[in-house]
Design a protein around this motif. Structure first.
Motif, PDB file in Angstrom:
ATOM      1  N   ILE A 119      -1.609   7.200  -1.537  1.00 34.53           N
ATOM      2  CA  ILE A 119      -0.270   6.630  -1.371  1.00 34.53           C
ATOM      3  C   ILE A 119       0.032   6.547   0.122  1.00 34.53           C
ATOM      4  O   ILE A 119      -0.152   7.517   0.855  1.00 34.53           O
ATOM      5  N   ALA A 120       0.485   5.382   0.572  1.00 36.75           N
ATOM      6  CA  ALA A 120       0.901   5.182   1.962  1.00 36.75           C
ATOM      7  C   ALA A 120       2.264   4.493   1.935  1.00 36.75           C
ATOM      8  O   ALA A 120       2.658   3.930   0.914  1.00 36.75           O
ATOM      9  N   PHE A 121       2.974   4.544   3.037  1.00 35.95           N
ATOM     10  CA  PHE A 121       4.312   3.966   3.106  1.00 35.95           C
ATOM     11  C   PHE A 121       4.413   2.977   4.252  1.00 35.95           C
ATOM     12  O   PHE A 121       3.935   3.254   5.355  1.00 35.95           O
ATOM     13  N   SER A 122       5.043   1.836   3.987  1.00 38.66           N
ATOM     14  CA  SER A 122       5.341   0.901   5.078  1.00 38.66           C
ATOM     15  C   SER A 122       6.382   1.580   5.971  1.00 38.66           C
ATOM     16  O   SER A 122       6.998   2.579   5.583  1.00 38.66           O
TER      17      SER A 122
ATOM     18  N   ASP B 109       8.889  11.493  -6.517  1.00 41.81           N
ATOM     19  CA  ASP B 109       7.606  12.170  -6.690  1.00 41.81           C
ATOM     20  C   ASP B 109       6.987  11.824  -8.044  1.00 41.81           C
ATOM     21  O   ASP B 109       5.795  11.534  -8.140  1.00 41.81           O
ATOM     22  N   ARG B 110       7.788  11.828  -9.079  1.00 40.04           N
ATOM     23  CA  ARG B 110       7.293  11.498 -10.428  1.00 40.04           C
ATOM     24  C   ARG B 110       6.726  10.081 -10.462  1.00 40.04           C
ATOM     25  O   ARG B 110       5.644   9.849 -10.985  1.00 40.04           O
TER      26      ARG B 110
ATOM     27  N   LEU C 221       1.958   6.108 -10.129  1.00 42.83           N
ATOM     28  CA  LEU C 221       1.255   5.048  -9.393  1.00 42.83           C
ATOM     29  C   LEU C 221      -0.093   5.514  -8.862  1.00 42.83           C
ATOM     30  O   LEU C 221      -1.031   4.719  -8.782  1.00 42.83           O
ATOM     31  N   SER C 222      -0.205   6.775  -8.489  1.00 42.18           N
ATOM     32  CA  SER C 222      -1.491   7.256  -7.972  1.00 42.18           C
ATOM     33  C   SER C 222      -2.539   7.301  -9.072  1.00 42.18           C
ATOM     34  O   SER C 222      -3.723   7.113  -8.814  1.00 42.18           O
ATOM     35  N   VAL C 223      -2.119   7.525 -10.307  1.00 45.32           N
ATOM     36  CA  VAL C 223      -3.051   7.579 -11.428  1.00 45.32           C
ATOM     37  C   VAL C 223      -3.364   6.180 -11.954  1.00 45.32           C
ATOM     38  O   VAL C 223      -4.504   5.884 -12.316  1.00 45.32           O
ATOM     39  N   ALA C 224      -2.348   5.314 -11.993  1.00 47.73           N
ATOM     40  CA  ALA C 224      -2.517   3.970 -12.560  1.00 47.73           C
ATOM     41  C   ALA C 224      -1.834   2.938 -11.659  1.00 47.73           C
ATOM     42  O   ALA C 224      -0.745   2.462 -11.963  1.00 47.73           O
TER      43      ALA C 224
ATOM     44  N   ALA D 171      -7.485  -3.314  -1.277  1.00 46.53           N
ATOM     45  CA  ALA D 171      -8.841  -3.393  -1.829  1.00 46.53           C
ATOM     46  C   ALA D 171      -9.486  -2.005  -1.935  1.00 46.53           C
ATOM     47  O   ALA D 171     -10.337  -1.779  -2.786  1.00 46.53           O
ATOM     48  N   LEU D 172      -9.053  -1.087  -1.093  1.00 39.10           N
ATOM     49  CA  LEU D 172      -9.597   0.278  -1.128  1.00 39.10           C
ATOM     50  C   LEU D 172      -8.801   1.196  -2.047  1.00 39.10           C
ATOM     51  O   LEU D 172      -8.920   2.412  -1.983  1.00 39.10           O
ATOM     52  N   ARG D 173      -7.941   0.596  -2.889  1.00 36.00           N
ATOM     53  CA  ARG D 173      -7.155   1.327  -3.879  1.00 36.00           C
ATOM     54  C   ARG D 173      -6.120   2.255  -3.247  1.00 36.00           C
ATOM     55  O   ARG D 173      -5.850   3.351  -3.741  1.00 36.00           O
ATOM     56  N   THR D 174      -5.516   1.823  -2.176  1.00 33.19           N
ATOM     57  CA  THR D 174      -4.393   2.534  -1.593  1.00 33.19           C
ATOM     58  C   THR D 174      -3.122   1.842  -2.040  1.00 33.19           C
ATOM     59  O   THR D 174      -3.000   0.623  -1.945  1.00 33.19           O
ATOM     60  N   VAL D 175      -2.183   2.613  -2.552  1.00 36.54           N
ATOM     61  CA  VAL D 175      -0.880   2.084  -2.953  1.00 36.54           C
ATOM     62  C   VAL D 175       0.024   2.150  -1.730  1.00 36.54           C
ATOM     63  O   VAL D 175       0.270   3.227  -1.189  1.00 36.54           O
ATOM     64  N   VAL D 176       0.483   0.989  -1.269  1.00 35.30           N
ATOM     65  CA  VAL D 176       1.375   0.938  -0.113  1.00 35.30           C
ATOM     66  C   VAL D 176       2.789   0.681  -0.625  1.00 35.30           C
ATOM     67  O   VAL D 176       3.085  -0.394  -1.155  1.00 35.30           O
TER      68      VAL D 176
END
Length: 90
Positions: free
Chosen positions: A12-15, A35-36, A41-44, A78-83
């Motif tokens: 997980i990353a943040f703009s 957090d929930r 999002l980190s799982v799916a 593409a590297l599966r990071t959720v921004v």
């Protein structure tokens, strides 16, 4: 005996805008709700709906956790990071 590993969680990353939003969160309830949603999002990462009209990749998505009454706008790299782009209370 070792247990099999589950699927790797997305990072997980943040703009910058989302990071500034997080700085203003002070209540424990808001932190818990965010957090929930971030754990989900980190799982799916593809659980959210694509936002209509956004056709250039990576596509902007939205996830709404109705139990916690939060909405997160994000995209997956593409590297599966959720921004996370924005966090919205609904």
């Amino acid at each position: 005996m070792t247990l099999p590993h589950g699927p790797r969680r997305a990072r997980i990353a943040f703009s910058d805008i989302a990071a500034k939003q997080l700085e203003t969160i002070t209540s424990e309830a808001e932190l818990h709700a965010l957090d929930r949603a971030l754990v989900v999002l980190s799982v799916a990462p593809d659980i959210g709906d694509a936002i209509p009209g956004d056709t250039v990749g990576p596509r902007l998505r939205q996830y709404t956790d109705e139990l916690e009454a939060v909405r997160i706008l994000y995209f997956v790299t593409a590297l599966r990071t959720v921004v996370v782009v924005a966090y919205i209370e609904v």
